[in-house]
Scaffold this motif. Structure first.
Motif, PDB file in Angstrom:
ATOM      1  N   LEU A  65    -103.709 -18.235 -41.258  1.00 42.79           N
ATOM      2  CA  LEU A  65    -104.024 -17.035 -42.051  1.00 42.79           C
ATOM      3  C   LEU A  65    -104.170 -15.804 -41.154  1.00 42.79           C
ATOM      4  N   ILE A  68    -100.768 -14.607 -40.326  1.00 40.98           N
ATOM      5  CA  ILE A  68    -100.159 -13.924 -41.473  1.00 40.98           C
ATOM      6  C   ILE A  68    -100.735 -12.511 -41.604  1.00 40.98           C
ATOM      7  N   GLN A  72     -97.695  -9.696 -40.025  1.00 41.11           N
ATOM      8  CA  GLN A  72     -96.769  -9.346 -41.105  1.00 41.11           C
ATOM      9  C   GLN A  72     -95.425 -10.066 -40.971  1.00 41.11           C
ATOM     10  N   PRO A  73     -95.446 -11.392 -41.007  1.00 43.93           N
ATOM     11  CA  PRO A  73     -94.194 -12.135 -40.802  1.00 43.93           C
ATOM     12  C   PRO A  73     -93.178 -11.898 -41.914  1.00 43.93           C
ATOM     13  N   MET A  78     -92.715 -16.448 -42.829  1.00 41.99           N
ATOM     14  CA  MET A  78     -93.750 -16.560 -43.864  1.00 41.99           C
ATOM     15  C   MET A  78     -93.674 -17.940 -44.530  1.00 41.99           C
ATOM     16  N   ARG A  79     -92.447 -18.378 -44.793  1.00 43.03           N
ATOM     17  CA  ARG A  79     -92.291 -19.720 -45.394  1.00 43.03           C
ATOM     18  C   ARG A  79     -92.815 -20.788 -44.447  1.00 43.03           C
ATOM     19  N   ALA A  82     -96.575 -20.683 -44.581  1.00 42.24           N
ATOM     20  CA  ALA A  82     -97.029 -21.249 -45.860  1.00 42.24           C
ATOM     21  C   ALA A  82     -96.882 -22.767 -45.820  1.00 42.24           C
ATOM     22  N   LEU A  85     -99.727 -24.337 -43.995  1.00 42.28           N
ATOM     23  CA  LEU A  85    -100.929 -24.385 -44.850  1.00 42.28           C
ATOM     24  C   LEU A  85    -100.857 -25.556 -45.831  1.00 42.28           C
ATOM     25  N   GLU A  86     -99.669 -25.794 -46.361  1.00 43.60           N
ATOM     26  CA  GLU A  86     -99.500 -26.882 -47.337  1.00 43.60           C
ATOM     27  C   GLU A  86     -99.590 -28.252 -46.652  1.00 43.60           C
ATOM     28  N   ARG A 204     -91.517 -29.576 -49.013  1.00 37.24           N
ATOM     29  CA  ARG A 204     -91.902 -28.321 -48.402  1.00 37.24           C
ATOM     30  C   ARG A 204     -91.017 -28.009 -47.189  1.00 37.24           C
ATOM     31  N   TYR A 207     -87.824 -26.590 -48.491  1.00 33.20           N
ATOM     32  CA  TYR A 207     -88.032 -25.205 -48.919  1.00 33.20           C
ATOM     33  C   TYR A 207     -88.117 -24.267 -47.717  1.00 33.20           C
ATOM     34  N   LEU A 213     -86.285 -24.669 -53.827  1.00 35.01           N
ATOM     35  CA  LEU A 213     -87.234 -25.666 -54.311  1.00 35.01           C
ATOM     36  C   LEU A 213     -86.462 -26.891 -54.772  1.00 35.01           C
TER      37      LEU A 213
END
Lengths: 227, 238
Positions: A65, A68, A72-73, A78-79, A82, A85-86, A204, A207, A213
């Motif tokens: 976080l 991020i 400012q990725p 950003m994926r 993310a 995090l998942e 993930r 993705y 998805l």
């Protein structure tokens, strides 16, 4: 932060994730081994050790976080963040399954197991292997590998069904085995759910790499689909 | 000031999307048991469509929050709200998965109608749905007290689950012929119990968003093992 430093930070986060995965993989296999050996002290240690996994989850989450918020990725990075995090959440929950199996060992206590443990350790090894490969797919950004891993879930489902039928036959022959059979069913259930979480990780990864998805569920007919 | 309003407005939009997502999941929970009771196999496909929609909305919320964190650098409470939005959306998606698993049990219980446990399972589903409704409402209103009361509801849900499980154990021992079906139903009940635990996870994220702390029922402390359902005394000693 320069691009090079940002990449180094991303790499460090990824290394932390892989190291956390190794701990979870080990906990999973050991939990079943301890059940087989009726090693209560080991199970208690494993339950206590889950806190380390939880703490790692939050540390990785906080670092991701921060990156991020401060860097400012763009879309691809950003994926990736993310995804970290998942995946970290999925790993923490798989750690919970291992802890669950350790608790079942303690719940069974001095009672003998209703059947010898042969298939459950195999199931645990297969789940561990799937998990390991899914993190490999993530580290290498390999969508092809990520799409292939869920097929191994069929073997785990097959073992689950086999264990399930066997335990049901014990119950039908002697209803007094219900309690013991149920405990072992829950162990199988936790291992089967682990494989499902690995599939979430694979989805993930796909993705992250492709931006698409996709559902990678293998065959879901049978008891395993309601477990 | 303008920046703060911008962050707040964007978060408000995402909150709206989260509520829409919650609505779909709540409907799915009730429908899953309805399908189970009616042995409606066609409805399963419909739930699959819902699941795909849920996945898309969840990802949109997640990316929206990441974008806000990255470009607007929200502070304190707004940052916590963005993190909570991501986590709650993830929990909602998992609750949807549990609902689908409940519904799948219907293809396996067609031969035998275990009416009494089915009524109890329906009761479990309505309780979980009410808890979820309350938890989401507490997020909208930033109402920590309401969020914490969901944790009390979870205890009642646990007790209800144990009752259902005991009913099913009685069925299994008195009529081993239907043991398979009873075990399928026990899985359906267990999925509802897990859905309830995820709702308590949502309630904890509401507290985190509003006051920055989480209580003892934080999701990482939940365990996926049926506590004491088979042997209450033994579990209580661990």
């Amino acid at each position: 932060m320069t691009r090079q430093t940002f990449d180094q930070e991303l790499q460090r986060l990824q290394d932390d994730l892989l190291s956390m995965s190794s701990i979870v993989e080990e906990a999973l296999v050991k939990s079943v081994e301890m059940l087989k050996q009726r090693d209560f002290v080991g199970s208690q240690r494993l339950i206590a050790g889950d806190q380390v996994i939880n703490e790692k989850r939050f540390a990785i989450e906080a670092d991701a976080l921060t990156l991020i918020a401060t860097q400012q990725p763009m879309a691809g990075d950003m994926r990736l963040l993310a995804a970290i995090l998942e995946i970290v959440t999925e790993l923490e929950r798989i750690g919970d399954y291992a802890k669950g199996i350790a608790r079942i060992n303690l719940l069974i206590g001095e009672q003998p197991l209703v059947k010898p443990l042969i298939d459950l350790p195999v199931m645990a090894q297969k789940a561990r292997y799937m998990l390991h490969r899914s993190l490999e797919a993530f580290a290498q950004r390999d969508a092809v590998l990520a799409r292939a891993i869920p097929k191994q879930d069929d073997e785990i489902d097959g073992l689950y069904n086999q264990i399930y039928r066997e335990l049901i036959s014990y119950i039908m022959e002697d209803p007094r085995t219900i309690e013991g059979a149920n405990y072992l069913l829950w162990v199988a259930h936790n291992l089967e759910r682990t494989a499902d979480r690995v599939i979430n990780i694979c989805e993930r990864v796909v993705y992250t790499v492709t931006g698409e998805l996709s559902e990678l569920n293998s065959d879901q007919s049978g008891i395993e689909s309601v477990a | 000031m303008i920046r703060e309003q911008e962050v707040s407005g964007d978060l408000q939009d995402l909150r709206g999307e989260l509520m829409a997502l919650g609505g779909i999941v709540e409907t799915m929970l009730l429908e899953s048991v309805d399908l189970l009771k009616r042995c409606d196999l066609d409805g399963l496909e419909r739930l699959g469509d819902d699941e795909r929609r849920i996945g898309e909305i969840r990802l949109a919320i997640e990316m929206g929050c990441m974008h806000i964190i990255s470009t607007q650098r929200p502070k304190e409470r707004e940052l916590r709200t963005a993190v909570a939005l991501v986590e709650i959306a993830s929990e909602l998606e998992r609750i949807g998965e549990h609902a689908k698993r409940v519904a799948r049990a219907n293809s396996l219980t067609l031969e035998h109608h275990l009416r009494r446990p089915l009524v109890s399972i329906h009761h479990l589903a309505t309780e979980v749905q009410a808890m979820l409704d309350k938890a989401l409402e507490s997020f909208v209103r930033c109402d920590v007290a309401a969020a914490q009361s969901v944790l009390c509801d979870a205890q009642a849900l646990d007790a209800l689950y144990r009752t259902v499980y005991q009913e099913l154990l009685v069925v299994m021992s008195s009529s081993p012929r239907v043991a398979t079906q009873a075990i399928y139903l026990s899985r359906a009940a267990y999925n509802l119990k897990r859905a309830g635990e995820r709702v308590t996870g949502i309630a904890e994220w509401v507290s985190f968003a509003v006051v920055g702390t989480m209580g003892d029922a934080h999701p990482i402390r939940r365990e996926p093992v049926p506590p004491s359902e088979v042997s209450g005394q033994a579990a209580a000693t661990i």
